[in-house]
Every structure is written in structure tokens, then in C-alpha cells.
Design a protein around this motif. Structure first.
Motif, PDB file in Angstrom:
ATOM      1  N   GLY A 183       0.795  -1.220   0.000  1.00 36.70           N
ATOM      2  CA  GLY A 183       0.000   0.000   0.000  1.00 36.70           C
ATOM      3  C   GLY A 183       0.825   1.267   0.000  1.00 36.70           C
ATOM      4  O   GLY A 183       0.728   2.091  -0.906  1.00 36.70           O
ATOM      5  N   GLN A 184       1.648   1.441   1.005  1.00 38.12           N
ATOM      6  CA  GLN A 184       2.384   2.698   1.128  1.00 38.12           C
ATOM      7  C   GLN A 184       3.792   2.538   0.573  1.00 38.12           C
ATOM      8  O   GLN A 184       4.311   1.442   0.399  1.00 38.12           O
ATOM      9  N   ASN A 185       4.420   3.685   0.343  1.00 41.11           N
ATOM     10  CA  ASN A 185       5.707   3.719  -0.346  1.00 41.11           C
ATOM     11  C   ASN A 185       6.768   2.849   0.311  1.00 41.11           C
ATOM     12  O   ASN A 185       7.595   2.257  -0.356  1.00 41.11           O
ATOM     13  N   ASN A 186       6.769   2.778   1.638  1.00 40.44           N
ATOM     14  CA  ASN A 186       7.855   2.040   2.288  1.00 40.44           C
ATOM     15  C   ASN A 186       7.334   0.995   3.267  1.00 40.44           C
ATOM     16  O   ASN A 186       7.955   0.745   4.305  1.00 40.44           O
ATOM     17  N   VAL A 187       6.206   0.379   2.930  1.00 41.43           N
ATOM     18  CA  VAL A 187       5.707  -0.712   3.785  1.00 41.43           C
ATOM     19  C   VAL A 187       6.718  -1.857   3.818  1.00 41.43           C
ATOM     20  O   VAL A 187       7.054  -2.396   4.877  1.00 41.43           O
ATOM     21  N   GLN A 188       7.216  -2.221   2.635  1.00 39.70           N
ATOM     22  CA  GLN A 188       8.202  -3.307   2.601  1.00 39.70           C
ATOM     23  C   GLN A 188       9.411  -2.928   3.452  1.00 39.70           C
ATOM     24  O   GLN A 188       9.899  -3.718   4.268  1.00 39.70           O
ATOM     25  N   GLY A 189       9.881  -1.696   3.268  1.00 41.01           N
ATOM     26  CA  GLY A 189      11.068  -1.263   3.997  1.00 41.01           C
ATOM     27  C   GLY A 189      10.851  -1.198   5.496  1.00 41.01           C
ATOM     28  O   GLY A 189      11.715  -1.613   6.276  1.00 41.01           O
ATOM     29  N   SER A 190       9.707  -0.699   5.910  1.00 47.03           N
ATOM     30  CA  SER A 190       9.485  -0.588   7.359  1.00 47.03           C
ATOM     31  C   SER A 190       9.446  -1.977   7.984  1.00 47.03           C
ATOM     32  O   SER A 190       9.908  -2.168   9.121  1.00 47.03           O
ATOM     33  N   CYS A 191       8.928  -2.954   7.245  1.00 44.40           N
ATOM     34  CA  CYS A 191       8.938  -4.334   7.768  1.00 44.40           C
ATOM     35  C   CYS A 191      10.368  -4.881   7.763  1.00 44.40           C
ATOM     36  O   CYS A 191      10.809  -5.514   8.733  1.00 44.40           O
ATOM     37  N   ASP A 192      11.097  -4.622   6.673  1.00 44.64           N
ATOM     38  CA  ASP A 192      12.492  -5.091   6.596  1.00 44.64           C
ATOM     39  C   ASP A 192      13.328  -4.551   7.756  1.00 44.64           C
ATOM     40  O   ASP A 192      14.260  -5.197   8.226  1.00 44.64           O
ATOM     41  N   MET A 193      12.992  -3.316   8.160  1.00 42.24           N
ATOM     42  CA  MET A 193      13.815  -2.625   9.156  1.00 42.24           C
ATOM     43  C   MET A 193      13.493  -3.021  10.593  1.00 42.24           C
ATOM     44  O   MET A 193      13.946  -2.363  11.536  1.00 42.24           O
ATOM     45  N   GLY A 194      12.708  -4.055  10.796  1.00 42.93           N
ATOM     46  CA  GLY A 194      12.463  -4.526  12.155  1.00 42.93           C
ATOM     47  C   GLY A 194      11.394  -3.740  12.881  1.00 42.93           C
ATOM     48  O   GLY A 194      11.499  -3.519  14.088  1.00 42.93           O
ATOM     49  N   SER A 195      10.363  -3.335  12.154  1.00 42.39           N
ATOM     50  CA  SER A 195       9.316  -2.539  12.810  1.00 42.39           C
ATOM     51  C   SER A 195       8.292  -3.384  13.564  1.00 42.39           C
ATOM     52  O   SER A 195       7.450  -2.833  14.263  1.00 42.39           O
ATOM     53  N   PHE A 196       8.325  -4.678  13.396  1.00 43.84           N
ATOM     54  CA  PHE A 196       7.367  -5.512  14.119  1.00 43.84           C
ATOM     55  C   PHE A 196       7.916  -5.847  15.507  1.00 43.84           C
ATOM     56  O   PHE A 196       9.130  -5.994  15.688  1.00 43.84           O
ATOM     57  N   PRO A 197       7.003  -5.995  16.464  1.00 40.52           N
ATOM     58  CA  PRO A 197       7.463  -6.145  17.848  1.00 40.52           C
ATOM     59  C   PRO A 197       8.163  -7.466  18.154  1.00 40.52           C
ATOM     60  O   PRO A 197       8.774  -7.592  19.213  1.00 40.52           O
ATOM     61  N   HIS A 198       8.098  -8.403  17.244  1.00 42.91           N
ATOM     62  CA  HIS A 198       8.703  -9.699  17.551  1.00 42.91           C
ATOM     63  C   HIS A 198      10.005  -9.934  16.806  1.00 42.91           C
ATOM     64  O   HIS A 198      10.654 -10.947  17.014  1.00 42.91           O
ATOM     65  N   GLU A 199      10.374  -8.987  15.902  1.00 43.71           N
ATOM     66  CA  GLU A 199      11.567  -9.323  15.127  1.00 43.71           C
ATOM     67  C   GLU A 199      12.464  -8.117  14.858  1.00 43.71           C
ATOM     68  O   GLU A 199      12.011  -6.993  14.708  1.00 43.71           O
ATOM     69  N   LEU A 200      13.740  -8.426  14.782  1.00 45.04           N
ATOM     70  CA  LEU A 200      14.766  -7.428  14.498  1.00 45.04           C
ATOM     71  C   LEU A 200      14.870  -7.221  12.988  1.00 45.04           C
ATOM     72  O   LEU A 200      14.283  -7.987  12.211  1.00 45.04           O
ATOM     73  N   PRO A 201      15.595  -6.193  12.535  1.00 46.45           N
ATOM     74  CA  PRO A 201      15.761  -6.002  11.093  1.00 46.45           C
ATOM     75  C   PRO A 201      16.195  -7.302  10.410  1.00 46.45           C
ATOM     76  O   PRO A 201      17.025  -8.050  10.929  1.00 46.45           O
ATOM     77  N   GLY A 202      15.629  -7.538   9.227  1.00 45.06           N
ATOM     78  CA  GLY A 202      15.938  -8.771   8.506  1.00 45.06           C
ATOM     79  C   GLY A 202      15.080  -9.934   8.957  1.00 45.06           C
ATOM     80  O   GLY A 202      15.398 -11.088   8.662  1.00 45.06           O
TER      81      GLY A 202
END
Lengths: 948, 77
Positions: free
Chosen positions: A574-593
Motif C-alpha cells: 500500500g504505502q511507499n515504504n511498507v516493505q522497507g518498514s517491515c524489513d527494518m524490524g518494525s514488528f514487535p517480535h523481530e529485528l531487522p531482517g
């Protein structure tokens, strides 16, 4: 700095593999078969005069300016329409050619207003250039004869004008609309001297079906179609290549500048996602960057009922930090958290999650992907091993069958839609699975072979029925499955889907899709050649969102449609950097990558570099944060570039959660709806004002480059840096490139990424490492990231959101072409000309039953809330289904949506809400109350001058 | 947090893993709760199960109980 000049080769590149050798002006040239002489000449640096040719569209051969002589061939053929041939000898400049070209130019100029000095295209006009190129010195016919028809300038489009008097009828605009955009909104009306460009049925541009993508304006060689910004400001003097900040397609643009003023955004032909195309948002809707609503000074207040007070950056940052520390001291370190932005850069997102993990000492970090593509992350990681789409956008050019599932690309991802439509016009087959009859179902020169208008909430049942057909009719690619997938898992899955209860005939009544259509679609997908699935939020935003993603992956694996160009599973982000924000560890259970926080080795690596211990427990997701706020265990939140009050489900619940917190820090361009509940406001910067990278839906990391100074004083990464330092962190970054270097050190899939490499390559698709130094366009070639592909059983579980006597209709939500997400940016541009308010689409049958006429105010009510908006009666929605958008805070469609969410990720079930629609005579009580509250909340106290 | 909400979410998870076969019904559910639920949420659902656990599917109850006996995670509960 200077203007980035792109070479126009005149005609598109040939895809042929064989080459021929010819001579052009005595120079031996090798060119792919099918290449035009014009292009072959340009490849060697010889510019043959031209007007109707441009390399974004096919050759047309109308202007007669690009004539050449070819040994052994009679006459003077057009170089744009004549392909190269083995042994051909071409001359591009002879006395005869000079004479002919001059004659042609004389005719053009005799019919052209000679107002060059005051023309908006002065200095940027191909007609002017060609007059010079052919040595035009006189016009024998004079200038006083009949002129081309001039019905006046059409300035109806907010962004460009159409001046027929300057038209040379080269048809480049018409062909761009057809071939590049695929809308077919333009034609040449009239014949001979009376020929003019006509939008639609001789309507104005604004009233026509033109989607304002800008392709025609870009293609126009004169000032006939010209950007209003160029007319007002003048031609640009330098440009910078950057990346669009709207949807997940990630179009590359040249920001063409005059000083610090953006003159226009031109799509960049070397952009590998957009290949020189654009949509109305990226091309034109950048005016929000200088909109008067932008807040440029930090503000604080003690209570959300107080007026705001402008303060210095030091005071605002210091206040936020001290409040966060106080809350942690009183309620524990897990009592605060942060939300990263999918609109900000990778570097900024990385810093926010680092602040939460290393600064706050917990993992309470989440991002807006929670409410859109979090099921994609879970589903694709479980089945394939990587939380990302498998292809690049170029892949669609090799697809034979395309499934569009729960997505509306012509509105949500328009530039990809144009590329898709081009492939469909070439003959690829199309299956649309969507409750609505989206434009792709039937649009000029495109018609879906199958439209499965499923009942909202039945995705899993439909996909399992398709799998049933694949398995029971022997359409499985067994060789692929045996080699690439877990065979035992496949057998369990095959036995599951083969059960007669999953047959199309059994499933049809509950899904609303005929058995015949289900069987036909399954057969086409499995046997039609390269089959690719593109999906959107109509897949993920359900209580079985993750299950649906896994069902998609199952289908792709069973039919061998993974691991090569032309196939794959492609989430349209949806948004310009959804993939990137997920890649960068934005979820509470995982680090970048995408590495789990409980993994000791990974955590130790981050702890060593960051110099701080990390919590090994998963943190709260956004909905959990709001729940925890209501029970008092979560009291402080830093929100960068998101508006959760407007975008998240069940607005009343979000508002209650925010109101229960003691310190909400909103970091944004505008006083958004969430800011009504904030205690600290930190002004943000736009994509034009900072350096960094975005990652699009095809995992493509692309540079974002600063073209003007931040009007608020700081780039967003600098503001997070200040907050981190105020919280005690000893961070030291001088430039976002240093943040990317840290990301690369800590993240294996980014190991080879740096700003220098991005400058060199233009963009990089991760994984980028030693084994893929230039990145990875297509994933899972030769093997899945997780090893063997994992088939998952996908039992259909009907949603608990049921229709009944009180709420008999199903509401599904989405967005329109001209607006973006909560509309914070697009509502502050002229895009409101196309969509000034959210409307409710309702089928004529449902409207008739309720006494609703087109344009009436209606009340839209669910069990959690109600709002009012205008009705649009349309057969685009099926009986029993209504649809609206969530772009306008005055409507706040999410007052109606519920807390039901995906079982695995808590992604909200936006796509299924049981509602009732009834006539109304104005705004609801809630709307009136909210508007009054918002007005009260946005007060800013007058600045009191210090006493002398 | 609201017990109703936790129970609803836990049952959703449990229902998915129950469909993955008998060996996943409890283990898969417990694993998901460990990997994705914040400690306070796990603590509260555990307290709920120890009180009476009404409304939770049997495999979910068992999964939640297993969280307590997880030596790696005891410290956070």
C-alpha cells in the motif's frame, strides 16, 4: 547541478535476441533485430530529426521529418518505422533529405503561433529544436493563412492546460494515453486541417475519463499540453532523481527544480519500477509539501484539552524524553512504545525501532503494516521462508495468466496497472477475484477472462476450491513439487483440498461464485503458461488474512509458478515504504531482517553494536498497545508519520486508548487526527527535504534525495536522533548513509547495500550480498529460502462478523486513484477535484429497497458506530455489498469497522463489516461532536512575549 | 487487558493450529503465543486459565498451561 537529460531514442527497445549489422553514415553498427533505424542511429549518437517519435511509444510515422535514404531502396522511408536489416546502408543527411525536412518544417511552422518568447515551452520545445536542426530560415507560405482550429485553452485539469493552437497533431499524447497508460481517453477528432486532440467525447479534460497520469503532457513535443507549474514558474534549471512517496510501486522521478521550488516531477525512464510512467499522485500531487497547514514549530501541552503551546525543539524533545522516563519509572519499562512510519525512509524507520529496543528497553514497536500487509509477512515466511514478494515488476511482461486477487491496481497501484494492462493487451489472460467489479474486469481493450465476485470473507474457501480443481483434475506440477517442496506436506495438503467438501460445487453457495467459474479459473491458472498472482489488502485485511496468503502460496507451488520471471506471488504494497518498514524490524517480535527477537545470537550481535541490552520478549502490536492503554499498563507512545486514529479500525476504541495515555508524541507534517490526542507535536519533513531510501513492493531499495531544506528545520531521522539522545543514547550519525551502513552490517539481506552502491546501480533489490552483489530481481530460483516449500492446510473459518436483521449488508473499504491512505497529503492538493469526499457505493437494488437516491446523505451504521456520507448508486458492487473509502476525516469510515482481526497478526478485518444503510439528513451526532473536539484540540495558544 | 479479547484471539490461533493436525493443536498454539504475544498478555491469559479458563478451546487451555512450564520463558510470566 544541471538538468538530468535522458536520451530519447525515438522508438522502444527491441526485445529480439538476434542482431543485424548495418552501416549508418558510413559507420558499422550492430543492433537487435526489429530495432528502428532511428533508434540504431541514436544508439551511435546520431540524432535524426523527429517530431512524432518518442521512445515511450511505438513508431507512428506521421511527421515525415525522420526520413533517411537507404541504398537499393526507393524513396526516403521514415527511419522510425523502418527496421534495421543485415547489410543495410543508411544515410541520415543528404541534400535531398535536407530539402524535404525543411519543406516539412515550413508546413508545420506556417500553422503554428510564433509566440516563442512568451511560450511556456520556450527552451523546452521539440518543434523549436527541430526548426533549428533542419536549418529553417524562412517559411515560404507566410504566417497569415488559415490556422489550426483554436477553440481556446482547456484549463479544466488542475495540473495542466491544453492549448489546441499549438498542436502539431503528432498523436504522441493519444498514443501515450493508449500505449503507456492504457486508458484510451484521447483521440484525434476531425480530419485533415480540422484535426484536434479530443479528450473523451469532446469533453473537457477534467470531465473526460482522463486519469491525469501526465503521460500525454510528458509526450507532447510543444506547449500544447503543459504543466501549469511550468507556465507559472518557468522552465526548470536543475533536477535530482528521487523516489515517489506515495504507493508501493515506488516510481522514480526527476524532481525538476528552479532554486528550491519544485517546477515539476517527471517520471524517470531509468526508474526500474515505473519505466518512465507515473500517476496523478506522484506526478502532480506534491503541493502538500508547502501547504499552509504544515506545522513547522514543535508544540507541547499538559492535557489534550489544553491549547497547544509553541516551544523550542530543545523544550519539546526534553519534555517528551522526561515524560517517557517518568512513565517508565512509575509503570515499568514496558509501559511505553513507538510506531514507525511506512512513509518515512528505511533509515528513519530503523532509528525509531532502535530507539524503542535500545532506548526504551522493550520491543513495543509496530508499524502501519500491522493494518495492511502483516499477514503477507507471516504467510510468505511460513511457506517460502521470506516475508516479501517474489518478483520484480518487469516480470509481468512475461506472464501469460495474471490473477488479481483483492486488489484494485488501477486505483491503488496505477503505474503497475498500466504495465499489467499493456501485457493483457498483448494477449495475457486475466482472472479477477474481487467482490467489486473493479475497472480491470472490463476496461478499454482489456476484459477479464474470469471475474469471481466472491462474497467478502470467503477468500480461503475460494482459493481452496481452486486448489481442489488443480489436485483432483491432475493439474499439479508434480516434478516441481517433488524437487522443490516438502513432499509429505504436499501430500497432506493435497488430501485436504481434494476432500469433496472443498469442491467448487459445494463451495459455490457460500462464496457466491459459480462452480463453473471456479473450475474455469483454476484450469486457466494451472495450464495457461506462466501464471502470476498479484494481491492486495482484499487478501490480508480479513480474520483469515494470513491463511489466505498461505493458500495463495500453496497454489503457486502446486502449479510450479514460482522461481522464474513471469510467475510468482506478488503482494501489492500500500504505502511507499511498507516493505522497507517491515524489513527494518518494525514488528514487535523481530529485528531487522525478520529475525526473531528471542534468537540469542542475533540479539547479541545487535547488543554488541548498539551497546545496550535488548529485551528478548516480543512487544505489543498496535491494537495490543491500545488495549493495554485501557488497562493502564501502557501509557506513552511515539508515533512517527502515522495517523492511527483515522486509519485504524474502530475509531472509538482507538480514541479511548489514546486518551488513556499520559504522553502521546506525534511526529508528522500536519496536525493529524491522532494529534488531537497528543501531548507533544514534533513537526516532520517531507520526502523532498531529506536523504534516505524507500523499498518498494518488489524489494527494490531506491534513493530518496533532498531537493530542498526541511521547512521544519530538521529531517525526520535527525528528530528521532535528538529524542534518542535526550533519552540517554549516545548515537552519532552525520548522514543517513551512515545509518544504512549500520543496517548493512546487521542485516544479511542488506549486506551489500550502501548509498554508494545505490548511486552506482540506481536501485537494488534485496537480498544483496556476496552471492547476489547486484541484488535479486526474482526470488526462490532453484530453491526456496526456507529450503523446501511448505504447504499449509487452509481450513476455511467463516468470519464472526455476521450479517443479520439489524446489519444486513457487508461493508468493504478501499481507496481511489486520486487519494492516498488517510488523505493527509492528497487532500492538501488539487486532487480533491476528483474526490472531495468519501461516498458509499451501493447497488441499485439495495438503494431502491431503502428509498435512497444517488447523491443522498445516508447513515452507515455497524454495531460499533455510525457515520454519514453521500450515496453513489452503482452496479460496481454486488447486491448486499457496500463500499467506501477512508480518505476523509469528516467521514472516518473506521468509526464503523470493528476490532475483528487476522488470527496470526491482528491485521484488522477492514474488508468485512456488517452494516445497515438508511437515509439521513446530515452529519451524525458523532461527526458533529468529533468536529467540535478536533477544532478545540487544534487551538494554538498565542505566543506571550517575554517581559522586558 | 480484557479477558474476552484475549480469549477470542487465543481461540482464533488455536483453531488454526487445530486444523494443522493433532501434533500442532497444542504445540503450534503455544509456540505462536510465545513468539508473538507480549509477556503481559501471556501472563493474563495464563491467570485466566488458572482461574477457570471458561470459553477457551481445550487445545488452547493446554497450550496456555504449557507456557508456565516453559523454563526459557518463566522469568517473564
Amino acid at each position: 547541478m544541471s538538468l538530468v537529460q535522458e536520451i530519447d531514442y525515438g522508438t522502444p527497445r527491441s526485445r529480439a535476441e538476434g542482431t543485424v549489422t548495418l552501416a549508418i553514415d558510413g559507420v558499422r553498427v550492430e543492433a537487435p533485430e526489429g530495432t528502428s533505424i532511428m533508434r540504431a542511429a541514436m544508439e551511435m549518437g546520431t540524432k535524426i530529426p523527429k517530431l512524432c517519435a518518442t521512445d515511450m511509444v511505438d513508431a507512428f510515422g506521421s511527421c515525415r521529418l525522420c526520413l533517411v535514404e537507404i541504398d537499393g531502396r526507393p524513396g526516403t522511408p521514415a527511419s522510425c518505422t523502418t527496421p534495421v536489416a543485415e547489410g543495410m546502408v543508411v544515410r541520415t543527411q543528404t541534400e535531398r533529405l535536407k530539402r524535404l525536412r525543411k519543406g516539412v518544417m515550413e508546413l508545420y511552422i506556417s500553422d503554428h503561433p510564433l509566440d516563442c518568447l512568451t511560450c511556456s515551452a520556450n527552451g523546452d520545445c521539440e518543434l523549436q529544436d527541430m526548426a533549428g536542426a533542419v536549418g529553417l530560415r524562412e517559411v515560404r507560405y507566410g504566417y497569415d493563412g488559415d490556422k489550426h482550429p483554436n477553440p481556446g485553452v482547456d484549463a479544466s485539469n488542475p495540473y495542466f492546460t491544453y492549448d489546441p493552437s499549438k498542436c502539431i497533431v503528432c498523436s504522441r499524447c493519444v498514443r501515450a494515453c493508449e500505449e503507456v497508460q492504457g486508458t484510451f481517453a484521447l483521440t484525434i477528432a476531425g480530419r485533415g486541417f480540422e484535426s484536434v486532440v479530443s479528450p473523451g467525447m469532446e469533453e473537457s479534460f477534467l470531465e473526460s475519463e482522463c486519469v491525469s497520469c501526465g503521460a500525454c503532457v510528458q509526450a507532447c513535443p510543444t506547449a500544447t499540453l503543459n504543466e501549469k507549474s511550468v507556465i507559472e514558474t518557468g522552465t526548470p534549471e536543475h533536477s535530482v532523481v528521487t523516489t515517489c512517496a506515495y504507493c508501493g510501486v515506488g516510481c522514480a522521478f526527476k524532481a525538476e527544480m528552479r532554486g528550491e521550488d519544485v517546477v515539476r516531477m517527471l517520471p524517470y525512464k531509468d526508474g526500474k519500477a515505473n519505466r518512465g510512467h507515473s500517476c496523478v499522485k506522484g506526478r502532480f500531487a506534491w503541493g502538500y509539501a508547502t501547504h499552509r497547514d504544515r506545522v513547522l514549530k514543535p508544540m507541547i501541552r499538559a492535557r489534550i484539552t489544553d491549547p497547544w503551546r509553541e516551544v523550542s525543539w530543545e523544550e519539546a524533545i526534553g519534555h517528551a524524553a522526561s515524560e517517557f522516563r517518568r512513565i517508565q519509572a512509575e509503570h515499568g519499562r514496558r509501559a511505553i512504545g513507538g510506531i514507525t512510519s511506512s512513509r518515512c525512509t528505511n533509515e528513519e524507520t530503523f532509528l525509531v525501532q532502535k530507539l524503542v529496543r535500545a532506548g526504551f528497553g522493550n520491543n513495543n514497536v509496530d508499524t502501519c503494516a500491522r493494518v495492511c500487509h502483516s499477514p503477507t509477512g507471516y504467510g510468505l515466511k511460513t511457506t517460502f521462508g521470506t516475508s516479501a514478494g517474489t518478483q520484480d515488476f518487469d516480470s509481468v511482461e512475461q506472464a501469460d495468466v495474471v490473477v488479481v486477487l483483492g486488489a484494485n491496481p488501477t486505483d491503488g497501484h496505477p503505474v503497475f496497472a498500466s504495465r499489467l494492462k499493456k501485457r493483457l493487451r498483448e494477449g495475457a489472460k486475466l482472472i479477477v477475484i474481487d467482490p467489486r467489479r473493479i475497472d480491470l474486469v472490463r476496461t478499454p481493450h482489456v476484459e477479464a477472462d474470469f471475474h469471481l465476485p466472491l462474497r467478502p470473507g470467503t477468500n480461503v474457501a475460494v482459493l481452496t476450491a481452486l486448489a481442489h480443481v488443480v489436485v483432483t483434475e491432475g493439474l499439479v506440477d508434480e516434478a516441481f513439487v517433488r524437487e522443490r517442496c516438502d513432499w509429505d506436506g504436499f501430500q497432506d495438503w493435497a488430501a485436504f483440498v481434494a476432500d469433496p467438501r472443498h469442491s467448487p460445487e459445494v463451495v459455490a453457495p457460500m462464496t457466491g461464485v459459480s462452480a463453473e467459474a471456479l473450475r474455469g479459473a483454476a484450469r486457466l491458472y494451472a495450464t495457461g503458461g506462466n501464471a502470476a498472482i498479484y494481491y492486495g489488502l482484499g487478501v490480508t485485511e480479513h480474520s483469515q488474512g494470513s491463511t489466505t496468503v498461505m493458500a495463495i502460496a500453496n497454489l503457486a507451488m502446486a502449479t510450479g509458478n514460482i522461481g522464474r520471471p513471469g510467475v510468482g506471488v506478488n503482494p501489492l504494497r500500500g504505502q511507499n515504504n511498507v516493505q522497507g518498514s517491515c524489513d527494518m524490524g518494525s514488528f514487535p517480535h523481530e529485528l531487522p531482517g525478520y529475525r526473531h527477537i528471542s534468537d540469542d545470537a542475533t540479539r547479541a550481535m545487535f547488543e554488541a553494536l548498539w551497546g545496550a541490552p535488548l529485551d528478548d520478549e516480543p512487544g505489543l502490536r498496535i491494537p495490543n498497545m491500545l488495549d493495554a492503554a485501557l488497562d493502564g499498563s501502557f501509557r506513552g507512545l511515539y508515533v512517527q508519520g502515522e495517523d492511527i486514529l483515522q486509519s485504524d479500525p474502530n475509531t472509538h476504541h482507538v480514541a479511548a486508548g489514546l486518551a488513556a495515555m499520559e504522553c502521546v508524541v506525534v511526529h508528522d507534517l500536519f496536525l493529524n487526527e491522532t494529534a488531537n490526542y497528543a501531548h507533544v507535536f514534533l513537526p516532520g519533513s517531507t520526502f523532498l527535504e531529506k536523504d534516505g531510501t524507500f523499498t518498494n513492493a518488489e524489494r527494490r531499495i531506491q534513493p530518496v534525495r533532498r531537493v530542498m531544506a526541511p521547512r521544519n528545520g530538521y529531517a525526520d531521522w535527525q528528530i528521532t536522533l535528538m529524542l534518542a539522545r535526550a533519552m540517554g543514547a549516545e548515537w552519532d550519525y552525520g548522514h543517513p548513509s551512515e545509518i544504512m551502513d549500520e543496517i548493512a552490517r546487521l542485516t544479511p539481506s542488506f549486506a551489500g547495500v550502501s548509498f554508494a552502491r545505490l548511486d552506482a546501480l540506481g536501485s537494488i533489490q534485496w537480498p544483496c550480498n556476496e552471492s547476489a552483489p547486484d541484488g535479486t530481481p526474482v526470488m526462490h530460483i532453484g530453491g526456496f529460502v526456507r529450503g523446501k516449500g511448505n504447504f499449509v492446510i487452509t481450513e476455511y473459518v467463516p468470519t464472526d462478523e455476521k450479517t443479520g436483521p439489524r446489519f444486513p449488508l457487508l461493508l468493504t473499504t478501499g481507496r481511489v486513484l486520486s487519494q492516498y491512505n488517510v488523505g493527509a497529503q492528497t487532500r492538501r492538493t488539487a486532487n480533491v477535484a476528483w474526490h472531495k469526499e468519501d461516498v458509499l457505493e451501493i447497488h441499485p437494488h439495495d438503494a431502491e429497497q431503502r428509498g435512497i437516491r444517488d447523491g443522498d446523505w445516508v447513515k452507515l451504521a455497524s454495531r460499533v458506530g455510525d457515520t454519514t456520507l453521500r450515496a453513489e448508486i452503482t452496479e460496481r458492487v454486488a447486491p448486499g455489498v457496500v463500499y467506501t473509502t477512508f480518505h476523509h476525516p469528516g467521514t472516518q469510515a473506521n468509526v464503523v469497522t470493528t476490532e475483528y482481526s487476522d488470527w496470526a497478526t491482528n491485521c484488522p478485518e477492514y474488508k468485512v463489516t456488517a452494516v445497515q444503510v438508511s437515509p439521513s439528513n446530515g452529519p451524525s451526532q458523532w461527526q458533529e461532536d468529533y468536529e467540535a473536539m478536533a477544532r478545540q484540540s487544534r487551538r494554538v495558544a498565542p505566543v506571550v512575549e517575554a517581559a522586558e | 487487558m480484557s479477558p474476552d479479547r484475549l480469549v477470542y484471539m487465543a481461540n482464533q490461533i488455536g483453531r488454526f493450529f487445530a486444523s494443522q493436525g493433532p501434533d500442532q493443536a497444542v504445540a503450534g498454539t503455544a509456540d505462536h503465543l510465545r513468539l508473538f504475544w507480549d509477556p503481559r498478555m501471556r501472563r493474563e491469559i495464563l491467570a485466566y486459565v488458572e482461574a477457570d479458563g471458561e470459553g477457551l478451546a481445550p487445545n488452547v487451555r493446554e497450550a496456555v498451561r504449557s507456557l508456565k512450564s516453559d523454563p526459557d520463558r518463566d522469568r517473564s510470566l
